[in-house]
Design a protein around this motif. Structure first.
Motif, PDB file in Angstrom:
ATOM      1  N   UNK A 193     -33.962  25.572  28.212  1.00 24.18           N
ATOM      2  CA  UNK A 193     -33.034  24.506  28.577  1.00 24.18           C
ATOM      3  C   UNK A 193     -33.703  23.139  28.458  1.00 24.18           C
ATOM      4  N   UNK A 194     -32.919  22.167  28.009  1.00 20.68           N
ATOM      5  CA  UNK A 194     -33.399  20.796  27.805  1.00 20.68           C
ATOM      6  C   UNK A 194     -32.507  19.842  28.593  1.00 20.68           C
ATOM      7  N   UNK A 195     -33.092  18.789  29.099  1.00 20.44           N
ATOM      8  CA  UNK A 195     -32.290  17.800  29.818  1.00 20.44           C
ATOM      9  C   UNK A 195     -31.411  17.043  28.814  1.00 20.44           C
ATOM     10  N   UNK A 196     -30.133  16.892  29.172  1.00 25.86           N
ATOM     11  CA  UNK A 196     -29.260  16.044  28.349  1.00 25.86           C
ATOM     12  C   UNK A 196     -29.694  14.609  28.632  1.00 25.86           C
ATOM     13  N   UNK A 197     -30.126  13.870  27.611  1.00 27.80           N
ATOM     14  CA  UNK A 197     -30.681  12.545  27.881  1.00 27.80           C
ATOM     15  C   UNK A 197     -29.656  11.646  28.579  1.00 27.80           C
ATOM     16  N   UNK A 198     -30.094  10.955  29.650  1.00 25.63           N
ATOM     17  CA  UNK A 198     -29.143  10.126  30.380  1.00 25.63           C
ATOM     18  C   UNK A 198     -29.422   8.633  30.192  1.00 25.63           C
ATOM     19  N   UNK A 215     -33.372   9.560  25.660  1.00 21.62           N
ATOM     20  CA  UNK A 215     -32.906  10.051  24.356  1.00 21.62           C
ATOM     21  C   UNK A 215     -34.021   9.962  23.327  1.00 21.62           C
ATOM     22  N   UNK A 216     -34.774   8.859  23.349  1.00 19.02           N
ATOM     23  CA  UNK A 216     -35.849   8.678  22.370  1.00 19.02           C
ATOM     24  C   UNK A 216     -36.984   9.651  22.621  1.00 19.02           C
ATOM     25  N   UNK A 217     -37.172  10.033  23.904  1.00 23.23           N
ATOM     26  CA  UNK A 217     -38.279  10.936  24.238  1.00 23.23           C
ATOM     27  C   UNK A 217     -37.858  12.406  24.133  1.00 23.23           C
ATOM     28  N   UNK A 218     -36.561  12.660  24.033  1.00 19.01           N
ATOM     29  CA  UNK A 218     -36.043  14.030  24.100  1.00 19.01           C
ATOM     30  C   UNK A 218     -36.493  14.861  22.901  1.00 19.01           C
ATOM     31  N   UNK A 265     -35.063  15.274  16.163  1.00 13.98           N
ATOM     32  CA  UNK A 265     -36.178  14.568  15.540  1.00 13.98           C
ATOM     33  C   UNK A 265     -35.929  13.064  15.475  1.00 13.98           C
ATOM     34  N   UNK A 266     -36.945  12.323  15.047  1.00 13.29           N
ATOM     35  CA  UNK A 266     -36.919  10.860  15.095  1.00 13.29           C
ATOM     36  C   UNK A 266     -35.769  10.246  14.290  1.00 13.29           C
ATOM     37  N   UNK A 267     -35.586  10.683  13.041  1.00 10.46           N
ATOM     38  CA  UNK A 267     -34.545  10.071  12.207  1.00 10.46           C
ATOM     39  C   UNK A 267     -33.159  10.427  12.738  1.00 10.46           C
TER      40      UNK A 267
END
Length: 447
Positions: free
Chosen positions: A116-121, A126-129, A133-135
């Motif tokens: 499980x991954x945190x949904x970026x808030x 979001x950038x660290x999630x 990937x980066x692009x």
């Protein structure tokens, strides 16, 4: 009881209680009855814990390790409130918020490849999630900016998209988003349970993502709120509202007959007496001959002595398991709350897993969620039929609510409330009108 009412309501589920509150505020004379001795019907919170054991026919009594039975308030239907959603608006407008206290749910998670991954808030999250990937992140950010600015009344914001024709699939292609990001956006942000939305006009999906973002913006950790002492507090809050405006409540009332004349409801018979009415609102269990079964939901209530692994030990969260990840057609949801919400004894957690049933072995279907919750101290499994009305009430003036679905929030319930309101009154439910009514009426009562 031998009186004449404008509206009789049967069942004290959330849908029924909100409608009886709204009708009372509108000046209707309302009688509200329930065959049970408690509020909430299908959407009740059960207390003490002993009652939950009895309800699920478990032998014996809860072990001492469970603490005091009275410390428990266990929801039968797991749901959260979207901070910027329709139910919160209804609560604020009717001032039912006066009877309730809310806490923000501490995190929303999504399942991918068994983890499980945190949904970026936040943008930083979001950038660290590690979800993309980066692009992909750059493209996703462009997509979110597009959604946030999208206004169906301003062609400049549309970038050539037709909100009534362009599909959501085409929008994802426009921003070159990959399958996993699409999964995560459709199921964790737009909160769709299946993938049918991809080939439908994009406006609904855009509005859902906006709702998620706006709800998230209000409190920051997640878009979800939860009332202290459990969801059973919600119907009771609206029942109080109805009572302030002269609504009459009766629990423990067996309903013997819905009295009809020339195909139209004229009253309800209970314990030999008939209360007369012009319109009737009820849940499916009171009129099984006027509803059809449209599916089933499995819900498993799990009592844990630990937070869910890989969530950073938070005391509340939601986990979405997108159907693609586990070869299903419907998502699986987990809602977790705990002693911090006054619904469990000290140090205890309640996690409720739910999904729409697809096979003859529903418990097998929900296993991916159960695996995330181990070790489980005690579980309570329910499989509920989902009903919707076959009689829309036009002739009979009987207005029947839909069963509570497997979604993890109340937006579908609110849509049902607005639909019933429109069928009953012939006009759309208008938040602004309720606001004005509240100014007129609550002026004195609020003191």
């Amino acid at each position: 009881m031998n009186e004449e009412y404008d509206v009789i309501v049967l069942g004290t589920g959330l849908t029924e209680c909100i409608l009886s509150g709204i009708m009372s505020v509108k000046g209707k004379k309302v009688l509200h009855m329930d065959r049970n001795s408690y509020y909430g019907a299908e959407s009740a919170s059960i207390t003490p814990l002993e009652d939950l054991y009895q309800r699920f026919h478990l032998p014996g009594t809860p072990p001492e390790s469970m603490g005091k039975g009275r410390d428990w308030n266990v929801d039968l239907v797991p749901k959260f409130l979207m901070a910027n959603g329709q139910l919160v608006r209804m609560l604020l407008i009717t001032q039912v918020t006066r009877y309730l206290d809310f806490k923000v749910i501490e995190g929303s998670y999504v399942y991918k490849g068994g983890k499980i991954y945190k949904v970026p808030s936040t943008e930083t999250e979001a950038l660290a999630s590690s979800l993309m990937g980066l692009f992909e992140k750059r493209r996703f950010r462009k997509f979110l900016v597009f959604v946030a600015n999208f206004d169906e009344n301003d062609p400049k914001t549309m970038e050539g998209v037709d909100p009534k024709k362009t599909t959501m699939r085409a929008i994802f292609q426009k921003f070159s988003l990959g399958q996993e990001v699409i999964d995560f956006t459709g199921h964790s942000l737009a909160l769709y349970r299946t993938d049918e939305y991809l080939d439908q006009p994009c406006m609904d999906a855009i509005n859902r993502i906006k709702l998620y973002s706006e709800s998230l913006a209000r409190y920051g950790k997640s878009p979800y709120l939860y009332p202290l002492y459990g969801l059973g507090e919600l119907p009771q809050g609206f029942a109080r509202l109805s009572a302030i405006f002269g609504g009459t409540y009766m629990l423990n009332k067996p309903i013997e007959e819905i009295v009809m004349e020339n195909g139209k409801v004229v009253g309800v018979k209970s314990e030999g007496e008939v209360a007369r009415c012009k319109q009737l609102i009820c849940d499916p269990s009171y009129v099984m001959d006027r509803v059809k079964k449209v599916g089933q939901v499995i819900r498993v209530i799990c009592i844990l002595s630990h937070p869910i692994a890989n969530t950073g030990d938070i005391n509340s969260c939601q986990i979405i398991i997108p159907q693609n990840q586990v070869n299903r057609k419907h998502d699986i949801y987990v809602c977790m709350i705990s002693f911090a919400h006054n619904v469990a004894a000290a140090g205890k957690y309640i996690a409720i897993a739910s999904t729409t049933v697809e096979t003859n072995e529903p418990e097998k279907e929900i296993k991916p969620a159960m695996d995330l919750l181990e070790p489980i101290e005690q579980k309570f499994v329910s499989i509920s039929d989902l009903y919707e009305p076959t009689d829309m009430g036009t002739e009979s003036q009987i207005f029947i609510s839909r069963s509570y679905d497997a979604t993890t929030h109340f937006e579908t319930t609110c849509a049902d409330i607005k639909d019933i309101y429109k069928r009953m009154t012939g006009s759309d439910f208008d938040f602004a009108e309720m606001e004005r009514k509240k100014q007129d009426i609550f002026g004195d009562a609020a003191e």
